[in-house]
Scaffold this active site. Sequence first.
Site, PDB file in Angstrom:
ATOM      1  N   ALA A   1       0.872  -1.171   0.000  1.00  0.00           N
ATOM      2  CA  ALA A   1       0.000   0.000   0.000  1.00  0.00           C
ATOM      3  C   ALA A   1       0.910   1.222   0.000  1.00  0.00           C
ATOM      4  O   ALA A   1       2.080   1.142   0.397  1.00  0.00           O
ATOM      5  CB  ALA A   1      -0.891  -0.018   1.221  1.00  0.00           C
TER       6      ALA A   1
ATOM      7  N   GLY B   1       0.542  -4.963   1.065  1.00  0.00           N
ATOM      8  CA  GLY B   1      -0.699  -5.047   0.288  1.00  0.00           C
ATOM      9  C   GLY B   1      -0.517  -5.737  -1.054  1.00  0.00           C
ATOM     10  O   GLY B   1      -1.470  -6.303  -1.603  1.00  0.00           O
TER      11      GLY B   1
ATOM     12  N   GLU C   1      -0.633  -9.342  -0.297  1.00  0.00           N
ATOM     13  CA  GLU C   1      -2.030  -9.643   0.042  1.00  0.00           C
ATOM     14  C   GLU C   1      -2.911  -9.723  -1.205  1.00  0.00           C
ATOM     15  O   GLU C   1      -3.799 -10.565  -1.298  1.00  0.00           O
ATOM     16  CB  GLU C   1      -2.546  -8.588   1.026  1.00  0.00           C
ATOM     17  CG  GLU C   1      -1.819  -8.722   2.362  1.00  0.00           C
ATOM     18  CD  GLU C   1      -2.086  -7.590   3.329  1.00  0.00           C
ATOM     19  OE1 GLU C   1      -1.788  -6.430   2.957  1.00  0.00           O
ATOM     20  OE2 GLU C   1      -2.590  -7.851   4.422  1.00  0.00           O
TER      21      GLU C   1
ATOM     22  N   GLU D   1       4.979  -4.809   7.196  1.00  0.00           N
ATOM     23  CA  GLU D   1       4.140  -3.865   7.958  1.00  0.00           C
ATOM     24  C   GLU D   1       4.665  -3.580   9.368  1.00  0.00           C
ATOM     25  O   GLU D   1       4.663  -2.440   9.821  1.00  0.00           O
ATOM     26  CB  GLU D   1       2.692  -4.386   8.062  1.00  0.00           C
ATOM     27  CG  GLU D   1       1.879  -4.168   6.805  1.00  0.00           C
ATOM     28  CD  GLU D   1       1.972  -5.291   5.790  1.00  0.00           C
ATOM     29  OE1 GLU D   1       2.932  -6.079   5.841  1.00  0.00           O
ATOM     30  OE2 GLU D   1       1.077  -5.382   4.927  1.00  0.00           O
TER      31      GLU D   1
END
Length: 261
Positions: free
Chosen positions: A66, A111, A114, A134
Amino acid sequence: MEYKNIVLKIEDNIALLTVNRPKALNALNSEVLSELECALYEIENNDDVKCVIITGDGEKAFVAGADIKEMLGMDAIAAAEFAKKGHSIIRFIRKMKKPVIAAVNGYALGGGFELALACDIIYASENAKLGFPEVTLGIMPGFGGTQNLVRICGEKIANELIFTGQMISAVRAKEINVVCEVLKDKESLMDRAFETAKKIASNSPKGVAFAKSAILTGVNMNLSEALDYESTLFGLLFNTEDQKEGMSAFVEKRKAKFKGK
Ligand code: CO8
């Protein structure tokens, strides 16, 4: 719709969706997430498309996570909303009738990892690096990573990867059942993804869609309920033209022509 951060190409029943934000290693900001959501919706509603491939532009990154620069200024409410936006994409991919293949070319972090985990099949190039950094940023995976990884490779491996934030190679990702196959470079990666997509596209769309539903829904049921669900879907397929066509073609020694009906 015109997209700024993704490229959508549909050809020969296959949709190729490329995240195209190379200056930020294809990181997912709100705009990319919205475009991905629209494109996936467009693909799911296009009857010509039988299979989807998601990849990242270039050879360096699939998606490097992200967008950290966007997340830096978020408060708790904005961050939870951002994660929910991501979750709606994951849920959508899981519910799509069409299988989605992730072709992981380079970094698939946070992300990005993911997003790949949400797909039905993952291939990776030898230079791929996958991981959840993260915790090194003071946060945790929030795009389904804590839930999907544990379901794929079990608690201990998921704990190790998520608590350390370490990156793993494509070969290690294959060892832990995340990746189906490791390919030597981007070209062979894309060839492999297209080869599988073509095989899927030549099969009965309803058979494939119902099998996807049985696998993904059944895994969250107990075995007895899951077997009931499987037999219901199996039975329903006998109401389709594709079942008649597939079995007639076998008996008549010809190739089946499926209409998805
Ligand atoms: N966000 C924003 N920009 C990024 C990101 C990112 N995730 N990753 C790379 N970039 C940018 C860099 O800032 C840099 O831009 P600039 O040139 O303007 O400084 C450009 O991409 C190139 O990156 P680097 O110079 O860092 O390239 P290197 O080859 O040196 O390093 C790395 C490559 C190792 C991939 C490095 O860029 C890196 O560590 N990136 C961050 C990876 C990361 O931590 N990802 C996880 C983010 S958190 C997350 O994903 C949470 C998801 C949960 C919620 C999601 C809801 C949808």
